[in-house]
Design a protein around this motif. Structure first.
Motif, PDB file in Angstrom:
ATOM      1  N   PHE A  97     -36.133 -75.322 -33.187  1.00  0.00           N
ATOM      2  CA  PHE A  97     -37.602 -75.233 -33.321  1.00  0.00           C
ATOM      3  C   PHE A  97     -38.015 -74.778 -34.722  1.00  0.00           C
ATOM      4  N   ILE A 127     -45.293 -61.466 -26.195  1.00  0.00           N
ATOM      5  CA  ILE A 127     -44.648 -60.567 -27.175  1.00  0.00           C
ATOM      6  C   ILE A 127     -45.719 -59.857 -28.013  1.00  0.00           C
ATOM      7  N   TYR A 155     -45.731 -70.032 -30.843  1.00  0.00           N
ATOM      8  CA  TYR A 155     -44.782 -69.806 -31.952  1.00  0.00           C
ATOM      9  C   TYR A 155     -45.110 -68.575 -32.797  1.00  0.00           C
ATOM     10  N   GLY A 172     -43.875 -65.814 -32.193  1.00  0.00           N
ATOM     11  CA  GLY A 172     -44.038 -64.748 -31.206  1.00  0.00           C
ATOM     12  C   GLY A 172     -45.047 -65.150 -30.159  1.00  0.00           C
ATOM     13  N   LEU A 219     -46.823 -56.973 -26.205  1.00  0.00           N
ATOM     14  CA  LEU A 219     -45.770 -55.940 -26.266  1.00  0.00           C
ATOM     15  C   LEU A 219     -45.871 -55.165 -27.579  1.00  0.00           C
ATOM     16  N   LEU A 268     -42.406 -61.905 -39.873  1.00  0.00           N
ATOM     17  CA  LEU A 268     -43.218 -62.464 -38.783  1.00  0.00           C
ATOM     18  C   LEU A 268     -44.594 -61.795 -38.696  1.00  0.00           C
ATOM     19  N   ASP A 269     -44.691 -60.540 -39.104  1.00  0.00           N
ATOM     20  CA  ASP A 269     -46.030 -59.913 -39.159  1.00  0.00           C
ATOM     21  C   ASP A 269     -46.960 -60.774 -40.019  1.00  0.00           C
ATOM     22  N   MET A 285     -38.759 -59.174 -38.702  1.00  0.00           N
ATOM     23  CA  MET A 285     -39.974 -58.635 -38.062  1.00  0.00           C
ATOM     24  C   MET A 285     -41.115 -58.505 -39.064  1.00  0.00           C
TER      25      MET A 285
END
Ligand code: CAA
Length: 379
Positions: A156, A368, A362, A364, A371, A239-240, A236
């Motif tokens: 992906f 999530i 996508y 996340g 979360l 991705l933020d 991480m």
């Protein structure tokens, strides 16, 4: 919301809006229908500086901020969400981690070509067994002499079929699990780097999404990105930023739904008057506009915090969660307002819905995101 923006930011927004209307809109439908990757559009976007909006001039960027970046992604996505995600994945997931975590040598080697758009970037984290549970990756990197040897496969990957440079996450000490992951910068032409299956998707059909396979792929030792075994944090933190890009993409889709629904409701006549005169339609449009503004403000806040170098993990997750849900809701309402026509391929709203759905998944999933938000507010 221009009153919240600086003159430079308004100029960026207006320039990209004009470009998107003139260059992207005329071909967006055909590119989506035929699943054509918009190579020429990306080249033209690069000429406008859109492949390195928020990065210093010394690395080939245009040295603006992340609010300008947000505005650019929204304007591109207003006419084509595939163009929006291509630029966003390149910038947020490849340029950004190299800029933030790379050595000076890595920055000099990769950023000028990436920021100028000479090269396209992507990021490879997800694997068949590691989606939401990103720490479960199985790809390995072993140091042999002065080379890291990568083995494994990723799925992906946005821009996978077109990218020249890929930020790859791999296990360097698998027994340490999440604390044994490292990040690497990998060139597409490295022997052992293969583009695998091209995915057929529900939406964002003119963007490239593929599998990437690494088989004894030997890269220079210096291409370790950030510290050894600190790769999960690189992922991480990357991705933020990516989530702000996806929120901006979702805003573009939502705005397309609102603008086209207003126009259609003024033109379409039923019961002897435009349907815009009916309260049922007016209420739907009012809800769409209000929710869009809420999502825009959340995305603006996250972009501003990123520009200021302040923590924004929770704010990015909130922005992506809200904007993606607003985009899907606006697309459903746009279909409803367009009635039977909204369900037809000849009209845009059904495409907007197909494009919007992925923004909830996508970079996340929204589960999530919840979360991330809950763990932040319940510390
Ligand atoms: N910034 C900095 N550090 C962070 C962080 C952040 N945003 N999030 C977590 N960390 C740190 C934690 O502080 C912790 O460090 P310490 O051990 O030193 O305290 C470490 O990372 C591990 O954190 P967690 O225990 O919270 O990790 P976890 O395994 O429980 O996972 C998760 C947390 C939020 C569920 C995470 O796995 C996640 O975000 N999952 C979703 C993955 C994702 O977004 N995938 C999309 C991939 S890209 C894509 O979609 C393809 C594409 O091309 C577009």
């Amino acid at each position: 919301m221009d009153y919240l923006l600086t003159e430079d930011q308004v100029m960026m927004k207006d320039t990209v809006a004009k470009f998107a209307k003139q260059v992207i809109e005329p071909v967006a439908r055909e590119n989506q229908e035929k699943e054509i990757y918009p190579k020429e559009i990306i080249q033209q976007a690069a000429e406008l500086g859109l492949m390195g909006v928020a990065y210093p001039e010394e690395y080939g960027g245009v040295e603006m901020d992340f609010v300008s970046y947000m505005l650019a992604i929204e304007e591109l996505s207003r006419y084509c969400a595939s163009v929006g995600v291509t630029v966003s994945a390149h910038s947020s997931l490849c340029v950004d981690p190299i800029f933030r975590f790379g050595t000076e040598e890595l920055k000099q080697k990769y950023l000028p070509d990436l920021c100028s758009g000479e090269k396209l970037g992507c990021m490879a984290l997800t694997e068949p067994g590691a989606g939401s549970d990103a720490s479960g990756i199985k790809t390995t990197a072993k140091l042999e002499g002065d080379k890291w040897i990568l083995n494994g496969s990723k799925i992906f990957i946005t821009n996978g079929g077109e990218a020249d440079v890929c930020v790859v996450f791999a296990m360097t000490e698998p027994e340490k699990k999440v604390k044994g992951i490292s990040a690497f910068v990998v060139d597409k032409d490295t022997p052992g780097y293969t583009i695998g299956k091209h995915e057929e998707k529900m939406g964002i059909k003119s963007s490239s999404t593929t599998e990437l396979v690494f088989q004894d792929c030997a890269i220079p030792k210096e291409n370790l990105l950030g510290e050894l075994n600190k790769g999960f944090k690189v992922a991480m933190m990357t991705l933020d930023g990516g989530r702000v890009g996806i929120a901006s993409q979702a805003l573009g889709i939502a705005r397309a739904c609102i603008e086209e629904s207003i126009q259609y409701s003024k033109e379409r006549e039923q019961f002897g008057k435009p349907i815009a005169a009916l309260q049922a339609i007016q209420w739907m449009l009012a809800d769409m506009a209000t929710e869009y503004d809420a999502a825009w403000l959340l995305t603006y806040r996250a972009s501003l915090l990123k520009s200021q170098g302040k923590p924004y993990t929770k704010e990015a997750a909130m922005a992506k969660m809200k904007a993606s849900e607003v985009a899907v809701d606006c697309a459903l309402k746009a279909i409803q307002i367009h009635g039977g026509y909204g369900y037809m391929r000849e009209y845009n709203p059904e495409r907007y819905l197909r494009d919007a759905i992925i923004t909830k998944i996508y970079e996340g999933t929204n589960e999530i995101m919840r979360l991330v938000v809950s763990s932040s507010i319940m510390k």
